[in-house]
Motif scaffolding. Structure first.
Motif, PDB file in Angstrom:
ATOM      1  N   LYS A  78      79.406  -7.774 -45.442  1.00 22.60           N
ATOM      2  CA  LYS A  78      80.156  -8.599 -44.534  1.00 22.60           C
ATOM      3  C   LYS A  78      81.394  -9.448 -45.243  1.00 22.60           C
ATOM      4  O   LYS A  78      82.387  -9.617 -44.636  1.00 22.60           O
ATOM      5  CB  LYS A  78      79.060  -9.510 -43.941  1.00 22.60           C
ATOM      6  N   LEU A  79      80.814  -9.814 -46.274  1.00 24.58           N
ATOM      7  CA  LEU A  79      82.023 -10.608 -46.959  1.00 24.58           C
ATOM      8  C   LEU A  79      83.241  -9.627 -47.405  1.00 24.58           C
ATOM      9  O   LEU A  79      84.253 -10.310 -47.513  1.00 24.58           O
ATOM     10  CB  LEU A  79      81.199 -11.178 -48.503  1.00 24.58           C
ATOM     11  N   THR A  85      84.203  -7.513 -45.489  1.00 23.80           N
ATOM     12  CA  THR A  85      85.072  -7.145 -44.662  1.00 23.80           C
ATOM     13  C   THR A  85      85.813  -8.352 -44.308  1.00 23.80           C
ATOM     14  O   THR A  85      87.189  -8.299 -43.753  1.00 23.80           O
ATOM     15  CB  THR A  85      84.015  -6.732 -43.337  1.00 23.80           C
ATOM     16  N   GLU A  86      85.223  -9.507 -44.518  1.00 24.86           N
ATOM     17  CA  GLU A  86      85.686 -10.803 -44.410  1.00 24.86           C
ATOM     18  C   GLU A  86      87.155 -10.913 -45.194  1.00 24.86           C
ATOM     19  O   GLU A  86      88.134 -11.201 -44.944  1.00 24.86           O
ATOM     20  CB  GLU A  86      84.911 -11.875 -44.487  1.00 24.86           C
ATOM     21  N   ARG A  87      86.892 -10.544 -46.689  1.00 26.50           N
ATOM     22  CA  ARG A  87      88.058 -10.702 -47.451  1.00 26.50           C
ATOM     23  C   ARG A  87      89.077  -9.915 -47.128  1.00 26.50           C
ATOM     24  O   ARG A  87      90.408 -10.073 -47.338  1.00 26.50           O
ATOM     25  CB  ARG A  87      87.401 -10.464 -48.765  1.00 26.50           C
TER      26      ARG A  87
END
Length: 569
Positions: free
Chosen positions: A463-464, A466-468
């Motif tokens: 998730k992180l 992707t967020e990045r």
DNA sequence: TGAAATTGTCATCAG
DNA sequence: CTCTGATGACAATTT
């Protein structure tokens, strides 16, 4: 890959066994999203079903005729009255209630692969009072003998004839129920089983064997796996396609191996239960049946071999959904398709550890090997431990069943101990067993939690990540936007500077408001040169104070204008 | 054959 | 104090 015999060194043929499965799966996905669907099938009841006409035509004579004469896009085909829509769905559960409907539908539609033999098999299974094993279809003994080792093909069992059932998809798209499968792997496995010297013992349980005081009799006859072929063994099925279902099953079981796929715990649990009921039976278009015989005649297969066998089954079987109510009700359909599927009486195939009374004299060989592979291995191992406990219980003559010791609540357990006047040895054993069993379960829970935790962390990381990625994209977008804005400001300034003939103060102000990060390079030289020329003029007019006029500026006008303008920025 | 994985068990801690 | 569950560590075994 296969090698061209005439050009052995230079030519190869590649045939992907997975390709057909992928195609079908993709088609089904397209159908579900209504992509490229060019026909609507409507039942007499008014239900509709979007589909690809080429797929329909490829598997049904009825559709073939109807569709080939159509040239309109998005045509509508109305089904005959007797055809029910569920026959076209991805999976259909066969049960007593619907089997005749399905038969009628199949007959009306002329499904090429779902022929009469299928129902010849199914109907007695549903409606005969005899044991299912008694109606096991006959096998093509002759054909299979060719490809089987003697010790596994010489079966006394009821044989399947050439017209053996071919479980195939009701849905044109369905591949989960019927698919090709490799015989060779199974045969190899069976050969290994029969040749493997380790089959008579399981080293992991030597302790158990020692405790039971039962030496392994290595002179035991070698195991005989009975083997059935239910259809002419296909020559082109050397590499079986092992499509969706087996993958799904493996996905479920993978979590135990530390591959962190999302796993529904309930599904997994149910799967484990169902796996206990699996028979070693392969049943598909080009496959053979491997059936483990019931406990009276079965031989032991050691755990690795069983795992491999089971793995083959998992990869290859396309079994029928069992009519076992528990299974049909509690499992997702695809799970049933993969797991249920005993063509035989369930009672003979359910993995059951012998009760203490039954246990005597059975040693390991009393264990059915239908439960093997992946999670069932765990249970199997646990069962051996239980068996060890039972044996010990038998030795110290416990007055109650071993199962109770673990299952009952603390209070009940205490009551039981109070009621029974146990010897010290018995008491010790009982407590020990309870403690170890509880701890075993606790360890399992603990490990599962760990895995879940790791899986969650994995998700979090993804998730992180992707967020990045999104933030980087956003930054890039904003950076471009800023550049664009700077360029337009720059152009504007340039126009103003060149046309307005600004006094030095204003030019200085303009220069002051240029930001270092905004590359207004295009007009900075211009400002510099303007300032420079104006400075010269003012020096000539006011020799003493010209420099001070612009002294507050960031721009050192005594310097030569720079090309990049950075010195003034 | 050796590394990795799996699983049961024990010791210990906390509730 | 005892029991229970959780967990780290270890050993046996399997893959």
């Amino acid at each position: 890959f296969s090698v061209d015999s005439h050009r052995r060194s230079s030519a190869f043929t590649f045939e992907s066994s997975l390709h057909p499965g992928h195609v079908l799966r993709s088609l089904e996905e397209q159908r579900q999203r209504d992509v490229l669907c060019d026909v609507t099938v409507v039942t007499a009841e008014g239900q509709s079903f979007r589909a690809h006409r080429s797929v329909l035509a490829s598997c049904s004579e009825y559709f073939s005729q109807r569709v080939s004469s159509m040239c309109i896009q998005n045509a509508v085909i109305t089904l005959p009255l007797e055809v029910r829509l569920f026959c076209l769905h991805l999976q259909t559960l066969f049960c007593k209630e619907n089997v005749f409907d399905i038969q009628a539908s199949v007959s009306a539609l002329g499904f090429k692969d779902l022929d009469g033999a299928c129902f010849d098999f199914l109907l007695p299974k549903f409606f005969s009072s005899t044991k299912p094993s008694a109606v096991r279809p006959l096998c093509c003994k002759k054909k299979c003998k060719k490809s089987l080792p003697r010790d596994v093909s010489d079966s006394d069992e009821v044989l399947l004839d050439d017209k053996e059932v071919k479980p195939v998809a009701e849905s044109p798209y369905q591949e989960e129920v019927a698919f090709e499968c490799s015989n060779s792997d199974i045969i190899k496995t069976l050969n290994n089983v029969s040749k493997n010297d380790k089959v008579t013992q399981c080293p992991k349980y030597r302790k158990f064997q020692m405790a039971c005081g039962k030496e392994i009799d290595k002179s035991q006859p070698k195991p005989v796996i009975k083997y059935y072929c239910n259809s002419p063994c296909s020559s082109n099925s050397e590499s079986g396609s092992c499509p969706l279902v087996s993958r799904q099953v493996e996905d479920l079981f993978d979590s135990r191996r530390g591959n962190f796929h999302p796993v529904d715990a309930n599904k997994k649990e149910k799967l484990c239960e169902k796996k206990q009921q699996i028979e070693l039976q392969v049943n598909s278009d080009s496959t053979c049946n491997v059936k483990k015989i019931d406990e009276t005649e079965e031989e032991i297969i050691d755990r690795p071999e069983r795992s491999r066998l089971q793995s083959n089954i998992n990869n290859c079987n396309g079994n029928w959904t069992s009519d076992e109510p528990k299974m049909t009700n509690s499992c997702p359909v695809w799970l049933n398709a993969q797991l249920g599927s005993s063509l035989q009486d369930q009672s003979t195939s359910v993995w059951q550890y012998p009760k203490s009374s039954e246990y005597e004299g059975t040693s390991q060989s009393g264990l059915s090997s239908v439960n093997s592979g992946d999670d069932s291995d765990t249970e199997e191992t646990a069962a051996y431990c239980e068996a060890y406990a039972r044996e010990r219980a038998r030795q110290v003559q416990l007055p109650f069943p071993v199962d109770q010791i673990v299952e009952m609540s603390r209070n009940n357990f205490q009551e039981l101990l109070d009621k029974q006047s146990l010897t010290q040895e018995q008491l010790e054993l009982v407590r020990d067993m309870r403690r170890r069993s509880k701890n075993r379960l606790a360890a399992k829970r603990c490990r599962k939690r760990k895995l879940d935790c790791i899986y969650n962390l994995q998700c979090e990381i993804n998730k992180l990540k992707t967020e990045r990625e999104m933030l980087i994209q956003e930054r890039s977008r904003l950076s471009q936007l800023r550049l664009k804005t700077c360029n337009s400001v720059s152009a504007l300034c340039q126009r103003v500077c060149s046309s307005a003939n600004l006094p030095p103060e204003q030019l200085q102000q303009l220069a002051k408001y240029t930001a270092a990060e905004c590359p207004l390079t295009s007009y900075m030289p211009l400002i510099d040169s303007l300032l420079s020329s104006q400075h010269k003029q003012s020096t000539q007019l006011f020799p003493s104070g010209g420099k001070d006029d612009i002294g507050c500026s960031n721009t050192d006008t005594t310097q030569e204008p720079t090309h990049n303008g950075n010195s003034t920025a």
